[in-house]
Design a protein around this motif. Structure first.
Motif, short mmCIF file in Angstrom:
data_model
loop_
_atom_site.label_atom_id
_atom_site.label_comp_id
_atom_site.label_asym_id
_atom_site.label_seq_id
_atom_site.Cartn_x
_atom_site.Cartn_y
_atom_site.Cartn_z
N THR A 166 0.81 -1.22 0.00
CA THR A 166 0.00 0.00 0.00
C THR A 166 0.85 1.27 0.00
O THR A 166 0.34 2.34 -0.35
CB THR A 166 -0.90 0.05 1.24
OG1 THR A 166 -0.09 0.00 2.42
CG2 THR A 166 -1.89 -1.11 1.24
N ARG A 167 2.10 1.18 0.41
CA ARG A 167 2.94 2.37 0.57
C ARG A 167 3.70 2.67 -0.72
O ARG A 167 4.25 1.77 -1.35
CB ARG A 167 3.91 2.17 1.73
CG ARG A 167 3.24 1.98 3.08
CD ARG A 167 4.23 1.60 4.16
NE ARG A 167 5.24 2.64 4.36
CZ ARG A 167 6.53 2.49 4.09
NH1 ARG A 167 7.00 1.33 3.62
NH2 ARG A 167 7.37 3.49 4.29
N TRP A 168 3.75 3.95 -1.08
CA TRP A 168 4.43 4.34 -2.31
C TRP A 168 4.97 5.76 -2.16
O TRP A 168 4.56 6.51 -1.27
CB TRP A 168 3.48 4.28 -3.51
CG TRP A 168 2.41 5.34 -3.46
CD1 TRP A 168 1.23 5.29 -2.75
CD2 TRP A 168 2.43 6.63 -4.09
NE1 TRP A 168 0.52 6.45 -2.91
CE2 TRP A 168 1.23 7.30 -3.72
CE3 TRP A 168 3.34 7.28 -4.93
CZ2 TRP A 168 0.92 8.57 -4.18
CZ3 TRP A 168 3.03 8.55 -5.37
CH2 TRP A 168 1.83 9.18 -5.00
N ALA A 169 5.86 6.13 -3.04
CA ALA A 169 6.37 7.50 -3.10
C ALA A 169 7.05 7.70 -4.44
O ALA A 169 7.44 6.74 -5.11
CB ALA A 169 7.36 7.77 -1.96
N VAL A 170 7.19 8.96 -4.85
CA VAL A 170 7.92 9.29 -6.07
C VAL A 170 9.40 8.97 -5.86
O VAL A 170 10.00 9.39 -4.88
CB VAL A 170 7.75 10.77 -6.44
CG1 VAL A 170 8.66 11.15 -7.61
CG2 VAL A 170 6.29 11.07 -6.78
N GLY A 171 9.97 8.22 -6.80
CA GLY A 171 11.38 7.87 -6.72
C GLY A 171 12.24 8.65 -7.70
O GLY A 171 13.46 8.74 -7.52
N ALA A 172 11.64 9.21 -8.73
CA ALA A 172 12.36 10.00 -9.72
C ALA A 172 11.33 10.81 -10.51
O ALA A 172 10.13 10.52 -10.46
CB ALA A 172 13.18 9.11 -10.66
N ALA A 173 11.80 11.83 -11.21
CA ALA A 173 10.89 12.67 -11.99
C ALA A 173 11.61 13.20 -13.22
O ALA A 173 12.83 13.38 -13.21
CB ALA A 173 10.37 13.83 -11.15
N LYS A 174 10.87 13.42 -14.27
CA LYS A 174 11.42 13.96 -15.51
C LYS A 174 10.57 15.13 -16.00
O LYS A 174 9.35 15.12 -15.86
CB LYS A 174 11.48 12.88 -16.60
CG LYS A 174 12.52 11.79 -16.36
CD LYS A 174 13.93 12.31 -16.56
CE LYS A 174 14.98 11.24 -16.37
NZ LYS A 174 15.02 10.30 -17.50
N ASP A 175 11.23 16.10 -16.59
CA ASP A 175 10.59 17.26 -17.21
C ASP A 175 9.73 18.06 -16.23
O ASP A 175 8.67 18.56 -16.58
CB ASP A 175 9.73 16.82 -18.41
CG ASP A 175 10.57 16.54 -19.65
OD1 ASP A 175 11.75 16.91 -19.64
OD2 ASP A 175 10.04 15.94 -20.60
N LEU A 176 10.24 18.20 -15.01
CA LEU A 176 9.58 19.07 -14.03
C LEU A 176 10.42 20.32 -13.75
O LEU A 176 10.25 20.96 -12.73
CB LEU A 176 9.30 18.29 -12.75
CG LEU A 176 8.03 17.44 -12.83
CD1 LEU A 176 8.01 16.35 -11.77
CD2 LEU A 176 6.78 18.31 -12.70
N ALA A 177 11.31 20.64 -14.69
CA ALA A 177 12.08 21.88 -14.64
C ALA A 177 12.81 22.07 -13.32
O ALA A 177 12.86 23.17 -12.77
CB ALA A 177 11.17 23.08 -14.92
N GLY A 178 13.37 20.97 -12.80
CA GLY A 178 14.18 21.07 -11.60
C GLY A 178 13.46 20.85 -10.29
O GLY A 178 14.09 20.76 -9.24
N LEU A 179 12.14 20.74 -10.30
CA LEU A 179 11.40 20.47 -9.07
C LEU A 179 11.74 19.07 -8.56
O LEU A 179 11.74 18.11 -9.33
CB LEU A 179 9.89 20.58 -9.30
CG LEU A 179 9.32 21.98 -9.47
CD1 LEU A 179 7.85 21.90 -9.82
CD2 LEU A 179 9.51 22.80 -8.20
N ASP A 180 11.99 18.96 -7.28
CA ASP A 180 12.32 17.67 -6.68
C ASP A 180 11.10 17.13 -5.94
O ASP A 180 10.75 17.62 -4.86
CB ASP A 180 13.51 17.82 -5.71
CG ASP A 180 14.00 16.48 -5.20
OD1 ASP A 180 13.50 15.44 -5.68
OD2 ASP A 180 14.88 16.46 -4.33
#
Length: 293
Positions: A166-180
């Motif tokens: 049930t547990r999840w989180a963002v592990g990486a991101a693309k094309d968010l202009a530097g937002l972490d």
């Protein structure tokens, strides 16, 4: 127009956030790259640079803190890869960092020919499986309604190798202009930030960095506070001087014989107290983004 100051400058704090250990963060980012387009995201690259402790250099320090690496820095990175003391893990990380840098350079060449566009994606990771050292996750469209984003996350968890995950989180991101967004599981926030970057590009990520992420309504006020974006601070000052008609004023006030030799010092203007009336952020696109305070 006075803007309420965020409780957490920089937009890095919000409640639904999982904290990854540094090595765990890096391996998760590499896993996301393997599952996607084989290029690590910005923050995984900077995490690698920060963890290359035994071979740390000024170039790596600069990249860790600013995300900037030039051609000389890349040469230094290649030399590290061939250095005999480099461990197998470090060599692995350097290979991924080098691939990232090449991708960035290729993207810059493309953006020089056309206006950059953003297709926001996040890699949602199964934290229950990660606890068992099993990497399971899925790249999903971040620029969609929170309910649709949640449905994608549910589908990922339903296919988990860990029963009842049930547990999840963002592990990486693309094309968010530097937002972490690493560690975030707030679908409303992810959706709002992705939509903002899709509509406004790197200027919006600059806005999020000063508005903070706790007040979602404040994030929607980008258009109320964004003044303009410029290639440099001097270009910004030139625009202000043009709006105020300073060149015309000099034409009227100065002897015509002397006028050709007088120039406004835009560089000095950019360092003057005049600029304290605005918030100025250098964005992921290396441009200057100006906001009302």
């Amino acid at each position: 127009m006075e803007r309420p100051r965020p409780r957490h400058e920089g937009g890095e704090h919000h409640h639904d956030k999982h904290e990854f250990a540094p090595e765990e963060r890096i391996e998760l980012g590499i896993t996301a790259a393997i599952a996607g387009d084989l290029v690590i995201d910005d923050h995984t690259a900077r995490a690698i640079a920060a963890r290359l402790g035994s071979i740390k250099t000024p170039m790596l320090d600069l990249f860790t803190h600013t995300g900037h690496m030039d051609a000389e820095g890349f040469k230094e990175l290649r030399a590290m890869r061939l250095d005999p003391p480099t461990s197998e893990q470090q060599a692995h990380w350097i290979d991924w960092l080098g691939g990232y840098w090449l991708s960035v350079e290729q993207q810059r060449a493309t953006d020089a020919e056309r206006h950059p566009t953003y297709e926001q994606r996040v890699y949602v990771a199964d934290l229950d499986s990660l606890r068992r050292t099993i990497h399971h996750g899925l790249w999903v469209d971040a620029n969609q309604a929170p309910a649709d984003l949640k449905a994608d996350v549910t589908a990922m968890l339903d296919s988990s190798p860990t029963v009842g995950a049930t547990r999840w989180a963002v592990g990486a991101a693309k094309d968010l202009a530097g937002l972490d967004l690493t560690g975030s599981s707030d679908t409303a926030l992810i959706s709002r930030l992705a939509r903002g970057v899709h509509q406004h590009g790197a200027a919006y990520s600059a806005w999020a960095s000063i508005a903070g992420t706790d007040d979602h309504d404040q994030l929607d006020k980008f258009a109320n506070f964004h003044v303009a974006s410029y290639d440099s601070r001097e270009a910004w000052m030139r625009d202000i001087a043009d709006d105020l008609g300073w060149a015309n004023h000099l034409d009227r006030a100065v002897d015509p014989m002397l006028r050709p030799f007088l120039r406004i010092d835009y560089e000095a203007m950019a360092e003057s107290p005049l600029t304290e009336r605005w918030d100025v952020v250098r964005g992921h696109d290396r441009r200057i983004h100006v906001f009302l305070r």
